[in-house]
Design a protein around this motif. Sequence first.
Motif, short mmCIF file in Angstrom:
data_model
loop_
_atom_site.label_atom_id
_atom_site.label_comp_id
_atom_site.label_asym_id
_atom_site.label_seq_id
_atom_site.Cartn_x
_atom_site.Cartn_y
_atom_site.Cartn_z
N LEU A 126 -14.81 -8.60 -26.90
CA LEU A 126 -14.49 -7.87 -28.13
C LEU A 126 -13.59 -6.68 -27.89
N GLY A 127 -13.29 -6.34 -26.65
CA GLY A 127 -12.27 -5.38 -26.29
C GLY A 127 -12.46 -3.94 -26.69
N ALA A 143 -8.01 0.21 -17.27
CA ALA A 143 -7.81 0.13 -15.81
C ALA A 143 -9.09 -0.35 -15.12
N ALA A 144 -10.24 -0.05 -15.73
CA ALA A 144 -11.53 -0.47 -15.18
C ALA A 144 -11.87 -1.91 -15.56
N GLY A 145 -11.06 -2.53 -16.41
CA GLY A 145 -11.28 -3.93 -16.77
C GLY A 145 -11.89 -4.15 -18.13
N ALA A 146 -11.86 -3.17 -19.01
CA ALA A 146 -12.46 -3.31 -20.34
C ALA A 146 -11.85 -4.45 -21.15
N ILE A 178 -15.82 -1.52 -27.70
CA ILE A 178 -15.61 -0.13 -27.29
C ILE A 178 -14.58 0.50 -28.20
N VAL A 179 -14.80 1.78 -28.52
CA VAL A 179 -13.86 2.57 -29.31
C VAL A 179 -13.41 3.73 -28.44
N ALA A 180 -12.09 3.94 -28.36
CA ALA A 180 -11.60 5.01 -27.50
C ALA A 180 -10.25 5.52 -27.97
N ASP A 181 -10.00 6.79 -27.65
CA ASP A 181 -8.70 7.39 -27.87
C ASP A 181 -7.78 6.98 -26.71
#
Length: 138
Positions: free
Chosen positions: A103-104, A95-98, A83-86
């Motif tokens: 692979l985070g 918070a949702a458990g990612a 996952i890619v995120a700002d």
Amino acid sequence: MGQARVRFPVRWEDGGVLVVQVVGRFDADAASELGALMRRLDATGQSGLVVDFQDTEHCGADAARQLVEAGLDMVAACGALAIVADTAEKTVLRAAGADRLPLGVHDDVAAALEKISGRSPDTLGDRDADAGSGTALR
């Protein structure tokens, strides 16, 4: 039904990794739609997926939990999800458990692709990197 609140533009990257952008509001309905895409990909043998939240206006907590659960199902079936995120989306996703996803969560697509590329080549999908380039799911 009204105007679409979210779009999922997709592109293939080298090594057969599919990158799905989440553009717009990521709510529970959008998460269900993305989860269905992930299940379809898994059924075709595609195992490398990056979900990019950099152009997301809002990531709902319920939607994030749905994504993490779909991601854990994908990983259990030998898939790879990064996952890619700002910053704002990272907070909700974590918070949702990612962080339970092997692979985070990453700062950019290049880092996510590098993480997926570190996997054995025989565990990645074998789709042509140019197939489907520039398409959108919505």
